[in-house]
Design a protein around this motif. Structure first.
Motif, mmCIF file in Angstrom:
data_model
loop_
_atom_site.group_PDB
_atom_site.id
_atom_site.type_symbol
_atom_site.label_atom_id
_atom_site.label_comp_id
_atom_site.label_asym_id
_atom_site.label_seq_id
_atom_site.Cartn_x
_atom_site.Cartn_y
_atom_site.Cartn_z
ATOM 1 N N LEU A 47 23.049 4.691 -12.793
ATOM 2 C CA LEU A 47 24.284 4.553 -13.551
ATOM 3 C C LEU A 47 25.154 3.475 -12.928
ATOM 4 C CD1 LEU A 47 25.177 8.305 -14.135
ATOM 5 C CD2 LEU A 47 23.919 6.745 -15.644
ATOM 6 N N ARG A 48 25.749 2.661 -13.774
ATOM 7 C CA ARG A 48 26.693 1.655 -13.319
ATOM 8 C C ARG A 48 28.101 2.227 -13.438
ATOM 9 N NH1 ARG A 48 24.674 -3.125 -17.084
ATOM 10 N NH2 ARG A 48 24.860 -1.396 -18.504
ATOM 11 N N ASP A 49 29.050 1.589 -12.791
ATOM 12 C CA ASP A 49 30.442 2.029 -12.931
ATOM 13 C C ASP A 49 30.843 1.943 -14.389
ATOM 14 O OD1 ASP A 49 30.740 2.541 -10.272
ATOM 15 O OD2 ASP A 49 31.728 0.648 -9.809
ATOM 16 N N GLY A 50 31.571 2.920 -14.865
ATOM 17 C CA GLY A 50 32.032 2.927 -16.245
ATOM 18 C C GLY A 50 31.094 3.696 -17.152
ATOM 19 N N ALA A 51 31.176 3.376 -18.440
ATOM 20 C CA ALA A 51 30.400 4.089 -19.463
ATOM 21 C C ALA A 51 28.940 3.658 -19.434
ATOM 22 C CB ALA A 51 30.989 3.822 -20.838
ATOM 23 N N ASN A 52 28.050 4.631 -19.562
ATOM 24 C CA ASN A 52 26.611 4.394 -19.636
ATOM 25 C C ASN A 52 26.094 5.137 -20.864
ATOM 26 O OD1 ASN A 52 25.631 3.150 -16.833
ATOM 27 N ND2 ASN A 52 27.331 4.543 -16.457
ATOM 28 N N ASP A 57 18.549 3.553 -29.247
ATOM 29 C CA ASP A 57 18.942 2.197 -29.620
ATOM 30 C C ASP A 57 18.865 1.244 -28.424
ATOM 31 O OD1 ASP A 57 20.111 0.573 -31.879
ATOM 32 O OD2 ASP A 57 21.574 0.189 -30.275
ATOM 33 N N ALA A 58 18.322 0.055 -28.644
ATOM 34 C CA ALA A 58 18.134 -0.919 -27.565
ATOM 35 C C ALA A 58 19.447 -1.427 -26.982
ATOM 36 C CB ALA A 58 17.295 -2.087 -28.066
ATOM 37 N N SER A 59 20.557 -1.250 -27.684
ATOM 38 C CA SER A 59 21.842 -1.716 -27.166
ATOM 39 C C SER A 59 22.448 -0.763 -26.134
ATOM 40 C CB SER A 59 22.828 -1.925 -28.313
ATOM 41 O OG SER A 59 23.168 -0.681 -28.896
ATOM 42 N N ASN A 60 21.864 0.399 -25.956
ATOM 43 C CA ASN A 60 22.359 1.358 -24.970
ATOM 44 C C ASN A 60 22.036 0.892 -23.556
ATOM 45 O OD1 ASN A 60 23.339 3.299 -26.819
ATOM 46 N ND2 ASN A 60 21.248 3.981 -27.181
ATOM 47 N N GLU A 61 22.839 1.307 -22.605
ATOM 48 C CA GLU A 61 22.552 1.010 -21.207
ATOM 49 C C GLU A 61 21.308 1.767 -20.743
ATOM 50 O OE1 GLU A 61 25.625 1.728 -22.328
ATOM 51 O OE2 GLU A 61 26.688 -0.123 -21.901
ATOM 52 N N ILE A 62 21.128 2.956 -21.262
ATOM 53 C CA ILE A 62 19.953 3.782 -20.938
ATOM 54 C C ILE A 62 19.199 4.018 -22.233
ATOM 55 C CG2 ILE A 62 19.157 6.001 -20.055
ATOM 56 C CD1 ILE A 62 21.796 6.088 -18.431
ATOM 57 N N VAL A 63 18.028 3.413 -22.361
ATOM 58 C CA VAL A 63 17.225 3.523 -23.577
ATOM 59 C C VAL A 63 16.138 4.574 -23.360
ATOM 60 C CG1 VAL A 63 15.752 2.304 -25.206
ATOM 61 C CG2 VAL A 63 17.672 1.114 -24.134
ATOM 62 N N LEU A 64 16.145 5.609 -24.198
ATOM 63 C CA LEU A 64 15.155 6.680 -24.123
ATOM 64 C C LEU A 64 14.074 6.394 -25.154
ATOM 65 C CD1 LEU A 64 17.629 9.691 -23.866
ATOM 66 C CD2 LEU A 64 16.447 8.515 -22.003
ATOM 67 N N ARG A 65 12.964 5.858 -24.713
ATOM 68 C CA ARG A 65 11.882 5.484 -25.616
ATOM 69 C C ARG A 65 11.002 6.679 -25.970
ATOM 70 N NH1 ARG A 65 13.073 0.452 -25.122
ATOM 71 N NH2 ARG A 65 12.992 -0.830 -23.313
ATOM 72 N N ARG A 73 22.193 6.779 -30.699
ATOM 73 C CA ARG A 73 23.225 6.805 -29.650
ATOM 74 C C ARG A 73 23.631 8.257 -29.459
ATOM 75 N NH1 ARG A 73 27.026 2.159 -30.048
ATOM 76 N NH2 ARG A 73 25.351 1.223 -28.899
ATOM 77 N N SER A 74 23.203 8.846 -28.350
ATOM 78 C CA SER A 74 23.439 10.265 -28.130
ATOM 79 C C SER A 74 24.812 10.555 -27.567
ATOM 80 C CB SER A 74 22.403 10.843 -27.160
ATOM 81 O OG SER A 74 21.154 10.858 -27.757
ATOM 82 N N SER A 75 25.100 9.954 -26.446
ATOM 83 C CA SER A 75 26.328 10.284 -25.755
ATOM 84 C C SER A 75 26.617 9.223 -24.718
ATOM 85 C CB SER A 75 26.209 11.657 -25.099
ATOM 86 O OG SER A 75 27.468 12.062 -24.588
ATOM 87 N N CYS A 76 27.499 9.554 -23.805
ATOM 88 C CA CYS A 76 27.898 8.599 -22.781
ATOM 89 C C CYS A 76 28.090 9.341 -21.473
ATOM 90 C CB CYS A 76 29.203 7.931 -23.215
ATOM 91 S SG CYS A 76 29.787 6.713 -22.049
#
Length: 80
Positions: A47-52, A57-65, A73-76
């Motif tokens: 996790l990076r600082d801030g929202a993850n 969706d490929a635009s998410n910081e964490i992509v669940l393939r 987009r599940s949550s943050c």
């Protein structure tokens, strides 16, 4: 003689208890290691600082393939 019977009964009870605990532990470990259990690891994502944001969706910081059905987009998760 009664003391020997009492000692034998206590020894039997202790070994039965230990066997019950061992059986419970084996069953619990099998349950927790199944696919889909709450201990299943889907991936390791730092996790990076801030929202993850996470999801498919490929635009998410964490992509669940691979996973059970996950929305785009599940949550943050927020890290500090």
């Amino acid at each position: 003689m009664p003391f020997a019977l009492l000692a034998g009964a206590a020894l039997f009870a202790a070994s039965t208890y230990q066997a019950d605990i061992a059986q419970w532990r084996r069953a619990r470990e099998a349950e927790l290691s199944q696919d889909g259990s709450w201990l299943t690891v889907a991936g390791l994502f730092w996790l990076r600082d801030g929202a993850n944001r996470f999801g498919k969706d490929a635009s998410n910081e964490i992509v669940l393939r691979m996973a059970p059905p996950v929305p785009a987009r599940s949550s943050c998760a927020t890290a500090r």
